[in-house]
Design a protein around this motif. Structure first.
Motif, PDB file in Angstrom:
ATOM      1  N   HIS A  17       0.811  -1.220   0.000  1.00  0.00           N
ATOM      2  CA  HIS A  17       0.000   0.000   0.000  1.00  0.00           C
ATOM      3  C   HIS A  17       0.844   1.270   0.000  1.00  0.00           C
ATOM      4  O   HIS A  17       0.302   2.374   0.073  1.00  0.00           O
ATOM      5  CB  HIS A  17      -0.933   0.013   1.216  1.00  0.00           C
ATOM      6  N   ARG A  65      -0.069   4.125  -2.490  1.00  0.00           N
ATOM      7  CA  ARG A  65      -1.370   4.712  -2.165  1.00  0.00           C
ATOM      8  C   ARG A  65      -1.267   5.567  -0.912  1.00  0.00           C
ATOM      9  O   ARG A  65      -1.804   6.680  -0.866  1.00  0.00           O
ATOM     10  CB  ARG A  65      -2.426   3.618  -1.979  1.00  0.00           C
ATOM     11  N   GLY A  72      -6.933  -1.848   0.271  1.00  0.00           N
ATOM     12  CA  GLY A  72      -6.920  -0.929  -0.783  1.00  0.00           C
ATOM     13  C   GLY A  72      -7.881  -0.876  -1.828  1.00  0.00           C
ATOM     14  O   GLY A  72      -7.926  -0.135  -2.684  1.00  0.00           O
TER      15      GLY A  72
END
Length: 105
Positions: free
Chosen positions: A56, A59, A105
């Motif tokens: 992740h 992001r 996510g």
């Protein structure tokens, strides 16, 4: 820096205090799901940034940037730096932003 009474040791201590405050405050965020690549080792020099490996990472970096938090991402590693120009207030603001991150996510 010398005129301000600052040397490498004082700068490193300041960064370490900020890093430690940050690490103490991330417990309820998504960041503990990441692998800390550069943990502190007693008696060893410590980088002035944390490297957190997670799928992740990119992001998280984008979400933090949307909150005016500048970090670095290299592949699946989110890097968060701590320096002389940052304060406890900055770390607390960072923790507020980190609390909004999701581990999925």
């Amino acid at each position: 820096l010398a005129g301000e009474g600052l040397d490498t040791a004082r700068i490193a201590a300041h960064a370490a205090a900020l890093r430690d405050r940050f690490l103490a405050g991330i417990g309820d965020s998504a960041l503990p799901t990441a692998r800390l690549l550069n943990p502190q080792v007693a008696g060893q020099p410590q980088a002035r940034f944390l490297a957190l490996r997670s799928p992740h990472a990119a992001r998280w970096q984008a979400e933090l940037l949307a909150g005016d938090v500048v970090t670095d991402v290299r592949g699946d590693v989110l890097r968060i730096g701590f320096g002389l120009y940052q304060t406890v207030r900055d770390v607390d603001a960072l923790l507020d932003e980190v609390a909004r991150l999701s581990a999925t996510g």
